[in-house]
Motif scaffolding. Structure first.
Motif, PDB file in Angstrom:
ATOM      1  N   ILE A 437       0.836  -1.209   0.000  1.00 55.60           N
ATOM      2  CA  ILE A 437       0.000   0.000   0.000  1.00 55.60           C
ATOM      3  C   ILE A 437       0.867   1.253   0.000  1.00 55.60           C
ATOM      4  O   ILE A 437       0.649   2.178  -0.804  1.00 55.60           O
ATOM      5  CB  ILE A 437      -0.953  -0.008   1.206  1.00 55.60           C
ATOM      6  N   PHE A 438       1.852   1.310   0.886  1.00 56.13           N
ATOM      7  CA  PHE A 438       2.709   2.499   0.952  1.00 56.13           C
ATOM      8  C   PHE A 438       3.548   2.663  -0.314  1.00 56.13           C
ATOM      9  O   PHE A 438       3.777   3.788  -0.776  1.00 56.13           O
ATOM     10  CB  PHE A 438       3.602   2.445   2.197  1.00 56.13           C
ATOM     11  N   SER A 439       3.979   1.560  -0.888  1.00 58.45           N
ATOM     12  CA  SER A 439       4.731   1.637  -2.148  1.00 58.45           C
ATOM     13  C   SER A 439       3.863   2.231  -3.253  1.00 58.45           C
ATOM     14  O   SER A 439       4.334   3.034  -4.068  1.00 58.45           O
ATOM     15  CB  SER A 439       5.226   0.247  -2.560  1.00 58.45           C
ATOM     16  N   SER A 440       2.602   1.847  -3.292  1.00 62.08           N
ATOM     17  CA  SER A 440       1.690   2.364  -4.314  1.00 62.08           C
ATOM     18  C   SER A 440       1.423   3.851  -4.120  1.00 62.08           C
ATOM     19  O   SER A 440       1.304   4.603  -5.099  1.00 62.08           O
ATOM     20  CB  SER A 440       0.380   1.585  -4.295  1.00 62.08           C
ATOM     21  N   ILE A 441       1.336   4.282  -2.857  1.00 61.43           N
ATOM     22  CA  ILE A 441       1.181   5.717  -2.593  1.00 61.43           C
ATOM     23  C   ILE A 441       2.375   6.480  -3.143  1.00 61.43           C
ATOM     24  O   ILE A 441       2.230   7.526  -3.798  1.00 61.43           O
ATOM     25  CB  ILE A 441       1.010   5.976  -1.083  1.00 61.43           C
ATOM     26  N   LEU A 442       3.562   5.948  -2.921  1.00 59.20           N
ATOM     27  CA  LEU A 442       4.781   6.606  -3.425  1.00 59.20           C
ATOM     28  C   LEU A 442       4.810   6.603  -4.947  1.00 59.20           C
ATOM     29  O   LEU A 442       5.214   7.588  -5.576  1.00 59.20           O
ATOM     30  CB  LEU A 442       6.025   5.903  -2.872  1.00 59.20           C
ATOM     31  N   ILE A 443       4.363   5.505  -5.557  1.00 57.51           N
ATOM     32  CA  ILE A 443       4.352   5.404  -7.026  1.00 57.51           C
ATOM     33  C   ILE A 443       3.439   6.457  -7.633  1.00 57.51           C
ATOM     34  O   ILE A 443       3.822   7.174  -8.561  1.00 57.51           O
ATOM     35  CB  ILE A 443       3.908   3.991  -7.469  1.00 57.51           C
ATOM     36  N   VAL A 444       2.209   6.557  -7.112  1.00 58.56           N
ATOM     37  CA  VAL A 444       1.246   7.488  -7.721  1.00 58.56           C
ATOM     38  C   VAL A 444       1.591   8.939  -7.429  1.00 58.56           C
ATOM     39  O   VAL A 444       1.178   9.838  -8.173  1.00 58.56           O
ATOM     40  CB  VAL A 444      -0.198   7.180  -7.270  1.00 58.56           C
ATOM     41  N   LEU A 445       2.362   9.176  -6.370  1.00 61.46           N
ATOM     42  CA  LEU A 445       2.696  10.552  -6.019  1.00 61.46           C
ATOM     43  C   LEU A 445       3.988  11.039  -6.670  1.00 61.46           C
ATOM     44  O   LEU A 445       4.083  12.205  -7.071  1.00 61.46           O
ATOM     45  CB  LEU A 445       2.820  10.701  -4.500  1.00 61.46           C
ATOM     46  N   PHE A 446       4.977  10.167  -6.799  1.00 60.67           N
ATOM     47  CA  PHE A 446       6.305  10.647  -7.170  1.00 60.67           C
ATOM     48  C   PHE A 446       6.829  10.143  -8.513  1.00 60.67           C
ATOM     49  O   PHE A 446       7.762  10.730  -9.060  1.00 60.67           O
ATOM     50  CB  PHE A 446       7.308  10.288  -6.061  1.00 60.67           C
ATOM     51  N   LEU A 447       6.259   9.087  -9.061  1.00 63.24           N
ATOM     52  CA  LEU A 447       6.719   8.614 -10.367  1.00 63.24           C
ATOM     53  C   LEU A 447       5.925   9.285 -11.488  1.00 63.24           C
ATOM     54  O   LEU A 447       4.783   9.682 -11.311  1.00 63.24           O
ATOM     55  CB  LEU A 447       6.577   7.095 -10.470  1.00 63.24           C
ATOM     56  N   LYS A 448       6.553   9.401 -12.636  1.00 67.70           N
ATOM     57  CA  LYS A 448       5.863   9.916 -13.818  1.00 67.70           C
ATOM     58  C   LYS A 448       4.819   8.894 -14.268  1.00 67.70           C
ATOM     59  O   LYS A 448       4.983   7.699 -14.071  1.00 67.70           O
ATOM     60  CB  LYS A 448       6.853  10.177 -14.956  1.00 67.70           C
ATOM     61  N   ASN A 449       3.747   9.388 -14.901  1.00 73.63           N
ATOM     62  CA  ASN A 449       2.776   8.450 -15.447  1.00 73.63           C
ATOM     63  C   ASN A 449       3.195   8.027 -16.848  1.00 73.63           C
ATOM     64  O   ASN A 449       4.140   8.559 -17.424  1.00 73.63           O
ATOM     65  CB  ASN A 449       1.364   9.059 -15.445  1.00 73.63           C
ATOM     66  N   SER A 450       2.483   7.058 -17.385  1.00 74.95           N
ATOM     67  CA  SER A 450       2.867   6.473 -18.669  1.00 74.95           C
ATOM     68  C   SER A 450       2.842   7.488 -19.803  1.00 74.95           C
ATOM     69  O   SER A 450       3.643   7.415 -20.736  1.00 74.95           O
ATOM     70  CB  SER A 450       1.946   5.295 -19.010  1.00 74.95           C
ATOM     71  N   ASN A 451       1.921   8.455 -19.724  1.00 76.59           N
ATOM     72  CA  ASN A 451       1.863   9.478 -20.770  1.00 76.59           C
ATOM     73  C   ASN A 451       3.123  10.331 -20.782  1.00 76.59           C
ATOM     74  O   ASN A 451       3.624  10.716 -21.846  1.00 76.59           O
ATOM     75  CB  ASN A 451       0.639  10.369 -20.556  1.00 76.59           C
ATOM     76  N   GLN A 452       3.651  10.632 -19.587  1.00 74.32           N
ATOM     77  CA  GLN A 452       4.891  11.407 -19.506  1.00 74.32           C
ATOM     78  C   GLN A 452       6.075  10.593 -20.018  1.00 74.32           C
ATOM     79  O   GLN A 452       6.949  11.125 -20.711  1.00 74.32           O
ATOM     80  CB  GLN A 452       5.125  11.849 -18.056  1.00 74.32           C
ATOM     81  N   TYR A 453       6.102   9.301 -19.690  1.00 72.33           N
ATOM     82  CA  TYR A 453       7.171   8.447 -20.215  1.00 72.33           C
ATOM     83  C   TYR A 453       7.080   8.337 -21.734  1.00 72.33           C
ATOM     84  O   TYR A 453       8.091   8.253 -22.427  1.00 72.33           O
ATOM     85  CB  TYR A 453       7.098   7.054 -19.586  1.00 72.33           C
ATOM     86  N   LYS A 454       5.838   8.376 -22.242  1.00 66.65           N
ATOM     87  CA  LYS A 454       5.650   8.278 -23.693  1.00 66.65           C
ATOM     88  C   LYS A 454       6.291   9.465 -24.403  1.00 66.65           C
ATOM     89  O   LYS A 454       6.930   9.308 -25.447  1.00 66.65           O
ATOM     90  CB  LYS A 454       4.156   8.210 -24.010  1.00 66.65           C
ATOM     91  N   THR A 455       6.128  10.661 -23.828  1.00 64.14           N
ATOM     92  CA  THR A 455       6.700  11.848 -24.460  1.00 64.14           C
ATOM     93  C   THR A 455       8.217  11.891 -24.329  1.00 64.14           C
ATOM     94  O   THR A 455       8.891  12.521 -25.143  1.00 64.14           O
ATOM     95  CB  THR A 455       6.109  13.125 -23.833  1.00 64.14           C
ATOM     96  N   LEU A 456       8.758  11.205 -23.304  1.00 65.94           N
ATOM     97  CA  LEU A 456      10.203  11.189 -23.094  1.00 65.94           C
ATOM     98  C   LEU A 456      10.885   9.988 -23.737  1.00 65.94           C
ATOM     99  O   LEU A 456      12.111   9.881 -23.719  1.00 65.94           O
ATOM    100  CB  LEU A 456      10.507  11.174 -21.585  1.00 65.94           C
ATOM    101  N   PHE A 457      10.085   9.103 -24.318  1.00 68.14           N
ATOM    102  CA  PHE A 457      10.608   7.818 -24.779  1.00 68.14           C
ATOM    103  C   PHE A 457      11.607   7.968 -25.925  1.00 68.14           C
ATOM    104  O   PHE A 457      11.403   8.709 -26.869  1.00 68.14           O
ATOM    105  CB  PHE A 457       9.455   6.928 -25.239  1.00 68.14           C
ATOM    106  N   LYS A 458      12.677   7.236 -25.780  1.00 66.62           N
ATOM    107  CA  LYS A 458      13.634   7.053 -26.874  1.00 66.62           C
ATOM    108  C   LYS A 458      14.039   5.586 -26.851  1.00 66.62           C
ATOM    109  O   LYS A 458      14.204   4.999 -25.777  1.00 66.62           O
ATOM    110  CB  LYS A 458      14.877   7.941 -26.699  1.00 66.62           C
ATOM    111  N   ALA A 459      14.167   5.008 -28.011  1.00 64.09           N
ATOM    112  CA  ALA A 459      14.467   3.567 -28.093  1.00 64.09           C
ATOM    113  C   ALA A 459      15.903   3.306 -27.666  1.00 64.09           C
ATOM    114  O   ALA A 459      16.781   3.012 -28.472  1.00 64.09           O
ATOM    115  CB  ALA A 459      14.216   3.069 -29.506  1.00 64.09           C
ATOM    116  N   GLN A 460      16.144   3.429 -26.369  1.00 64.10           N
ATOM    117  CA  GLN A 460      17.482   3.218 -25.821  1.00 64.10           C
ATOM    118  C   GLN A 460      17.583   1.822 -25.210  1.00 64.10           C
ATOM    119  O   GLN A 460      16.591   1.223 -24.820  1.00 64.10           O
ATOM    120  CB  GLN A 460      17.799   4.283 -24.778  1.00 64.10           C
ATOM    121  N   PHE A 461      18.814   1.356 -25.076  1.00 64.58           N
ATOM    122  CA  PHE A 461      19.063  -0.012 -24.633  1.00 64.58           C
ATOM    123  C   PHE A 461      18.459  -0.287 -23.263  1.00 64.58           C
ATOM    124  O   PHE A 461      17.806  -1.325 -23.054  1.00 64.58           O
ATOM    125  CB  PHE A 461      20.573  -0.271 -24.616  1.00 64.58           C
ATOM    126  N   HIS A 462      18.654   0.636 -22.313  1.00 63.22           N
ATOM    127  CA  HIS A 462      18.168   0.376 -20.949  1.00 63.22           C
ATOM    128  C   HIS A 462      16.647   0.326 -20.895  1.00 63.22           C
ATOM    129  O   HIS A 462      16.064  -0.397 -20.080  1.00 63.22           O
ATOM    130  CB  HIS A 462      18.705   1.434 -19.973  1.00 63.22           C
TER     131      HIS A 462
END
Length: 489
Positions: A437-462
């Motif tokens: 539960i606490f991990s999910s709170i941290l995820i929704v509060l502090f990680l970027k959402n998928s739409n933000q990752y989509k705009t930052l996406f580059k086909a990099q190895f990592h």
């Protein structure tokens, strides 16, 4: 057929993808569109073949009405039905179809209750996705009435309605958002950047659904549907589990839909933008199920008068819009009450803005998140008693249980009625429930959402390594998969 299934990922999707682009490469454009419509209808009818005639009849009806509205000539039709009456007729027929399958038993049951009658329930099986394709087609009719869309080709219209990534649970799209993309010649050729991005977004959605949402599902389902009693922490774990299950389940579906559509060079609108970061209820609805919020605003709230007819009417319109939105989600008083709560909250927020009060961000977030979490209890509960069971335990300090291993250090709390035992026993929880539960709170509060990752996406190895890891991990977790929650709505 589920997105999170072997037959979809390894059979249906690859076959559909390669045949569609092969036909386009041979300049068989109409055949390619026809194949995609056929594939989408196969995808839809995979659950139950008897759903198929309903969606086909709905498409044909709305295509005829939409075309009539688009081609309407006032001079030629002045002696027949008015344009507005045709629109109203089309909307009523759509609502009647939805109402018959989704709400008939609800109305019969309540009529029996108040009239003391004993009319037998119909026990109709709800056609899959009827709420979504009905709303989408109502929007199409209104847009046709406004001369904002022109569609004289039934094949194109069928593709607009049935395109399989968004058919079952959205996003709810406008004709003008999707069909010009299918007409673009560049989109008929495989785009490897879109393929890479699509696989990346799909894998993120798959992970959110299979690993996160389905883990929370066990605790939420047990707490709401199985447990007879709940202690303080079990009640909060139950409500928070559903809050996170619903978000990761539905946003995971949306990510998968967006990712799949990208494989076909189609960009669907975003549906979630970190809603649990919202600092007020209006901000929440700008971030949660965005395409539904847009529909409710454009086709219900604004036609009712919006905020153009004074403060009192504005509050009434907000309340009416969200009560309708709650009722759209399900045929039950708990859904209506959930919508009522959000309507009241939005009215209070508007009044709060008028007065000019502002809260510190942390307090604003705590109030908003907890209101949303508490309201979800009514959304999830099958009966009023289930909601009361959870809420009463959430706000009772008479049933606090702490882990047994803490008794040596804080055993004196026994004097205050605190017990020491298995904390989450009644909801099949384990020691990792609190951590999850606490991990999910941290995820929704502090990680970027998928739409933000989509705009930052580059086909990099990592990123490819990350994608492969979460994809494989999700694939090997299919044994515990469940249906998407919004399939029920």
């Amino acid at each position: 057929m589920l997105f999170n299934s072997y037959e979809f990922i390894f059979i249906f999707l690859p076959i559909t993808f390669f045949i569609y682009f092969y036909l386009n490469s041979k300049r068989l454009t109409e055949v390619a569109k026809g194949f995609l419509v056929f594939s989408s209808l196969f995808f839809y009818s995979y659950w139950e073949i008897k759903y198929l005639p309903i969606i086909l009849a709905s498409m044909l009806f709305n295509y005829v009405i939409g075309t009539t509205l688009s081609k309407y000539d006032i001079k030629k039709n002045k002696k027949t039905f008015s344009k507005k009456s045709i629109l109203i007729f089309g909307i009523i027929c759509n609502v009647a179809l939805l109402g018959y399958f989704k709400y008939a038993d609800f109305f019969i049951e309540n009529f029996n209750l108040f009239a003391g009658s004993d009319i037998e329930l119909l026990h109709l099986l709800l056609p899959l996705a009827i709420s979504f394709f009905t709303f989408q087609q109502i929007a199409y009719l209104v847009d046709s009435y406004r001369k904002e869309t022109k569609e004289y080709d039934f094949l194109n219209y069928a593709l607009f309605v049935t395109f399989f990534p968004q058919l079952i649970a959205g996003p709810i799209v406008h004709h003008k958002e999707m069909m010009p993309q299918f007409a673009n010649i560049k989109n008929k050729i495989k785009n490897y950047k879109n393929i890479a991005l699509g696989i990346f977004i799909f894998s993120m959605g798959l992970f959110k659904k299979v690993i996160i949402a389905d883990t929370f599902a066990v605790w939420a389902n047990t707490g709401f549907d199985v447990a007879q009693t709940l202690n303080f922490f079990e009640a909060w774990a139950t409500s928070l589990s559903y809050t996170f299950q619903l978000y990761f389940d539905f946003s995971g579906y949306t990510d998968m839909a967006i990712g799949i559509a990208l494989l076909f060079n189609i960009k669907l609108p975003i549906n979630f933008n970190s809603p649990y970061k919202a600092l007020d209820i209006q901000d929440f609805w700008r971030r949660w199920h965005i395409t539904l919020s847009r529909f409710l605003r454009d086709y219900i709230y604004i036609p009712l008068g919006g905020n153009r007819k004074g403060p009192t009417r504005t509050y009434v319109n907000l309340l009416a819009t969200f009560v309708i939105g709650g009722f759209w989600h399900g045929a039950g008083w708990t859904f209506i009450f959930w919508g009522f709560l959000h309507g009241v909250a939005l009215a209070v927020h508007r009044l709060w803005q008028t007065i000019g009060f502002k809260l510190p961000k942390m307090i604003a977030w705590i109030i908003t998140f907890n209101f949303v979490n508490i309201a979800w209890v009514f959304f999830r509960a099958k009966e009023w008693d289930d909601a009361i069971k959870v809420l009463s335990s959430m706000f009772s300090l008479d049933n606090i249980i702490l882990p047994e291993k803490w008794e040596r250090k804080v055993g004196f709390l026994n004097e205050w009625g605190v017990e020491f035992s298995r904390v989450y026993e009644n909801i099949s929880g384990k020691d990792n429930t609190t951590w999850f539960i606490f991990s999910s709170i941290l995820i929704v509060l502090f990680l970027k959402n998928s739409n933000q990752y989509k705009t930052l996406f580059k086909a990099q190895f990592h990123l490819w390594i990350f994608t492969i890891i979460i994809f494989i991990y999700s694939i090997f977790s299919f044994s515990k998969t469940s249906d998407f929650l919004y399939f029920n709505f």
